[in-house]
Design a protein around this motif. Sequence first.
Motif, mmCIF file in Angstrom:
data_model
loop_
_atom_site.group_PDB
_atom_site.id
_atom_site.type_symbol
_atom_site.label_atom_id
_atom_site.label_comp_id
_atom_site.label_asym_id
_atom_site.label_seq_id
_atom_site.Cartn_x
_atom_site.Cartn_y
_atom_site.Cartn_z
ATOM 1 N N ALA A 287 0.843 -1.205 0.000
ATOM 2 C CA ALA A 287 0.000 0.000 0.000
ATOM 3 C C ALA A 287 0.870 1.244 0.000
ATOM 4 C CB ALA A 287 -0.910 -0.017 1.222
ATOM 5 N N ASP A 288 0.329 2.355 -0.546
ATOM 6 C CA ASP A 288 1.103 3.585 -0.537
ATOM 7 C C ASP A 288 0.949 4.302 0.801
ATOM 8 O OD1 ASP A 288 -1.193 5.310 -0.511
ATOM 9 O OD2 ASP A 288 -1.365 5.130 -2.678
ATOM 10 N N ARG A 289 1.726 5.359 0.978
ATOM 11 C CA ARG A 289 1.808 6.020 2.283
ATOM 12 C C ARG A 289 0.480 6.628 2.720
ATOM 13 N NH1 ARG A 289 6.085 10.290 -0.004
ATOM 14 N NH2 ARG A 289 6.481 8.438 -1.270
ATOM 15 N N ASN A 290 -0.312 7.140 1.763
ATOM 16 C CA ASN A 290 -1.594 7.734 2.124
ATOM 17 C C ASN A 290 -2.567 6.678 2.642
ATOM 18 O OD1 ASN A 290 -0.711 10.268 1.422
ATOM 19 N ND2 ASN A 290 -1.607 10.230 -0.623
ATOM 20 N N GLN A 291 -2.553 5.519 2.020
ATOM 21 C CA GLN A 291 -3.411 4.431 2.479
ATOM 22 C C GLN A 291 -3.011 3.983 3.876
ATOM 23 O OE1 GLN A 291 -2.740 1.665 -0.737
ATOM 24 N NE2 GLN A 291 -4.630 2.261 -1.789
ATOM 25 N N VAL A 292 -1.707 3.886 4.109
ATOM 26 C CA VAL A 292 -1.225 3.472 5.430
ATOM 27 C C VAL A 292 -1.620 4.508 6.481
ATOM 28 C CG1 VAL A 292 0.835 3.024 6.822
ATOM 29 C CG2 VAL A 292 0.687 2.127 4.492
ATOM 30 N N ALA A 293 -1.413 5.797 6.160
ATOM 31 C CA ALA A 293 -1.752 6.858 7.105
ATOM 32 C C ALA A 293 -3.252 6.898 7.390
ATOM 33 C CB ALA A 293 -1.280 8.205 6.565
ATOM 34 N N MET A 294 -4.063 6.631 6.377
ATOM 35 C CA MET A 294 -5.512 6.640 6.567
ATOM 36 C C MET A 294 -5.935 5.507 7.499
ATOM 37 S SD MET A 294 -8.389 6.957 3.560
ATOM 38 C CE MET A 294 -7.450 8.260 2.755
ATOM 39 N N ARG A 295 -5.344 4.335 7.317
ATOM 40 C CA ARG A 295 -5.648 3.208 8.209
ATOM 41 C C ARG A 295 -5.236 3.520 9.639
ATOM 42 N NH1 ARG A 295 -3.197 -1.833 4.664
ATOM 43 N NH2 ARG A 295 -4.687 -1.738 2.907
ATOM 44 N N LEU A 296 -4.084 4.150 9.764
ATOM 45 C CA LEU A 296 -3.584 4.487 11.094
ATOM 46 C C LEU A 296 -4.512 5.486 11.789
ATOM 47 C CD1 LEU A 296 0.135 4.982 11.924
ATOM 48 C CD2 LEU A 296 -1.533 6.528 12.903
ATOM 49 N N LEU A 297 -4.958 6.482 11.049
ATOM 50 C CA LEU A 297 -5.876 7.461 11.630
ATOM 51 C C LEU A 297 -7.208 6.820 12.018
ATOM 52 C CD1 LEU A 297 -5.408 10.671 9.453
ATOM 53 C CD2 LEU A 297 -5.024 10.448 11.908
ATOM 54 N N ALA A 298 -7.723 5.934 11.160
ATOM 55 C CA ALA A 298 -8.980 5.256 11.467
ATOM 56 C C ALA A 298 -8.855 4.445 12.746
ATOM 57 C CB ALA A 298 -9.383 4.354 10.302
ATOM 58 N N ALA A 299 -7.728 3.773 12.908
ATOM 59 C CA ALA A 299 -7.531 2.951 14.098
ATOM 60 C C ALA A 299 -7.385 3.795 15.353
ATOM 61 C CB ALA A 299 -6.298 2.068 13.912
ATOM 62 N N GLU A 300 -6.639 4.893 15.259
ATOM 63 C CA GLU A 300 -6.393 5.730 16.434
ATOM 64 C C GLU A 300 -7.619 6.544 16.837
ATOM 65 O OE1 GLU A 300 -3.908 6.510 18.730
ATOM 66 O OE2 GLU A 300 -3.152 4.565 18.087
ATOM 67 N N ALA A 301 -8.327 7.094 15.857
ATOM 68 C CA ALA A 301 -9.455 7.979 16.151
ATOM 69 C C ALA A 301 -10.783 7.231 16.250
ATOM 70 C CB ALA A 301 -9.556 9.065 15.086
ATOM 71 N N ARG A 302 -10.776 5.943 15.909
ATOM 72 C CA ARG A 302 -12.003 5.142 15.888
ATOM 73 C C ARG A 302 -13.045 5.769 14.948
ATOM 74 N NH1 ARG A 302 -14.487 4.864 20.959
ATOM 75 N NH2 ARG A 302 -13.340 6.734 21.577
ATOM 76 N N VAL A 303 -12.557 6.062 13.751
ATOM 77 C CA VAL A 303 -13.417 6.564 12.677
ATOM 78 C C VAL A 303 -13.468 5.492 11.595
ATOM 79 C CG1 VAL A 303 -13.627 8.300 10.854
ATOM 80 C CG2 VAL A 303 -12.873 8.976 13.141
ATOM 81 N N PRO A 304 -14.667 5.080 11.169
ATOM 82 C CA PRO A 304 -14.755 4.034 10.148
ATOM 83 C C PRO A 304 -13.938 4.383 8.902
ATOM 84 C CG PRO A 304 -16.916 4.441 11.084
ATOM 85 C CD PRO A 304 -15.994 5.505 11.629
ATOM 86 N N LEU A 305 -13.153 3.431 8.463
ATOM 87 C CA LEU A 305 -12.272 3.662 7.321
ATOM 88 C C LEU A 305 -13.075 3.984 6.061
ATOM 89 C CD1 LEU A 305 -9.354 3.631 6.266
ATOM 90 C CD2 LEU A 305 -9.604 1.174 5.856
ATOM 91 N N HIS A 306 -14.226 3.338 5.890
ATOM 92 C CA HIS A 306 -15.011 3.587 4.674
ATOM 93 C C HIS A 306 -15.615 4.995 4.688
ATOM 94 C CE1 HIS A 306 -18.054 2.084 7.534
ATOM 95 N NE2 HIS A 306 -18.948 2.769 6.831
ATOM 96 N N HIS A 307 -15.778 5.596 5.865
ATOM 97 C CA HIS A 307 -16.217 6.987 5.920
ATOM 98 C C HIS A 307 -15.137 7.901 5.354
ATOM 99 C CE1 HIS A 307 -19.473 6.504 9.301
ATOM 100 N NE2 HIS A 307 -19.666 5.706 8.254
ATOM 101 N N MET A 308 -13.882 7.626 5.709
ATOM 102 C CA MET A 308 -12.775 8.439 5.192
ATOM 103 C C MET A 308 -12.666 8.305 3.678
ATOM 104 S SD MET A 308 -9.670 7.862 7.873
ATOM 105 C CE MET A 308 -9.764 8.364 9.584
ATOM 106 N N ARG A 309 -12.707 7.096 3.205
ATOM 107 C CA ARG A 309 -12.508 6.877 1.778
ATOM 108 C C ARG A 309 -13.713 7.338 0.963
ATOM 109 N NH1 ARG A 309 -9.480 0.955 1.777
ATOM 110 N NH2 ARG A 309 -7.427 1.780 2.381
ATOM 111 N N GLY A 310 -14.876 7.329 1.587
ATOM 112 C CA GLY A 310 -16.070 7.758 0.866
ATOM 113 C C GLY A 310 -16.381 9.227 1.035
ATOM 114 N N GLY A 311 -15.607 9.937 1.872
ATOM 115 C CA GLY A 311 -15.840 11.356 2.082
ATOM 116 C C GLY A 311 -17.123 11.649 2.824
ATOM 117 N N SER A 312 -17.565 10.736 3.692
ATOM 118 C CA SER A 312 -18.838 10.893 4.403
ATOM 119 C C SER A 312 -18.621 11.011 5.910
ATOM 120 C CB SER A 312 -19.766 9.711 4.104
ATOM 121 O OG SER A 312 -19.138 8.482 4.434
ATOM 122 N N LEU A 313 -17.637 11.797 6.303
ATOM 123 C CA LEU A 313 -17.341 11.957 7.725
ATOM 124 C C LEU A 313 -18.404 12.819 8.405
ATOM 125 C CD1 LEU A 313 -13.498 12.655 7.568
ATOM 126 C CD2 LEU A 313 -14.606 10.565 8.363
#
Length: 489
Positions: A287-313
């Motif tokens: 995976a590229d760095r943005n994908q890794v960082a997004m997963r890390l943020l989802a895990a730390e902040a407890r924000v669903p990953l599909h919300h980040m990728r879908g722009g539905s925060l």
Amino acid sequence: MRSRPYEGKTRDPAAAPAQPRNDEPEVAYRSRPEQSTKDHTMSEDTSTSLGLPHDLTAEQILLGAMLRAPNAVTEVVEDLDGSRFYRPAHELIYTGILTVYAQGQTPDPLNVRDALAKDDLLNQAGGLPYLNHLAHETPRTMSWQQAAQRVLALSTLRRTREAAAHIDNLVAEGTPESVDEVINTAQAEIFAATAQHRSSLPPDRPLGDILEGVLDEIEGIATDTDTLPGISTGFHDLDNLTNGLQPGQLIVLAGRPAMGCSTLALNLARTAAVEQRLPTVFFSLAADRNQVAMRLLAAEARVPLHHMRGGSLSDTDWERLARRMPDVSSAPLFIQDDIYSNFVNLRSHCRRLRAREDIRLIVVDDLHLLHYGTRPLSSRYEEISEISRCLKLLAKELAVPVVAVSTLNRSPEQRTDKKPWIADLRDSGALEDNADLVILLHREDAYERESPRAGEADLLVVKHTQGPTADVTIAFQGHYSRFVDMAHA
């Protein structure tokens, strides 16, 4: 063509000698006058590169001592290799002495003569008369220990001088766009020039000395029961089993595709860097760095990953991100997502990070995307075997744990319970041989959506060289791209 880092040879032995400069110092920088061959001392070399520091008398004293006293060989070989000698003939003689010594023979002039003659190098080394001269007629103006130090020091000066000349050329030809490359090459040149020769015969340590350090370590662990000896994995039961990830360990995480091995590997890196503030490097070959960082943020902040990728925060999601962002952004986590064509490049990067950032954990995702690279290997099996062996040596060299993600073959799919075994590791049985800790990831709900154990994952510790093996159950929160302890699920 990119300049290669300086590798230690100061001159071509076959090159014609240049005339010495009149302004060179007499001893350290200029060869002594040519002497008559009647005293078998050979005519003295002059520098092929003007003013290269050297002291042929010190080289002769050192070689003479080695030809007379085998105990000198034992001590010198730990700090000196043949390339440290200025005169090519002296390098040949030194190599011949070591050859004889390695065969269990006394390295006297006759035995060294035979060893050199066997390789057709005797004439280049000066013949038996010169060997006898070194052993019996060399003036002893200093001890051989002092001579060894002088030979080593002057060799370092020669290497540094040539490295500096090369760096000067790099700077002269450099451009603003190439400044980073010039800096990196210059650092490599100076490091190669000034690095002391690593002993080819590591020192032997008495068991009594070793046990004293072991007892101190045991006492320290027993005294500080609240501190984990190794790096915490973030999973309480796994930490109790392994005492954390230990320096020098090779840890293999393996599972079938889509089981969550990359997520688990990032989980370990995140725990070390964000929670424990330990410098960590994560090599992401998939995976590229943005994908890794997004997963890390989802895990730390407890924000669903599909919300980040879908722009539905939601507003709550943004608040959680803002709350965790300062801790995450300041974490000493280095993400490297360049596609490494070979393992040798990855190893060099790890060494540099260890020197510059004092990294404490290395995570590689994943092993099967690497190639060894510097030499052809007969099969992928042999290549993975070599990479795993070198990863273990790298962990030991840098004194850090190395976590490597691997893949399992299809054998678990053929079993009723779908549970993997250590023999299912893909491509090479050397993985299980070289690893200190092998953890197989298994989730029942990956095969049966209606499983009563949905959301649970098993860490099957199938190899543990420092303790028992066991199964550890943790919770899988796929929507957050993380694993957590069952108590925190």
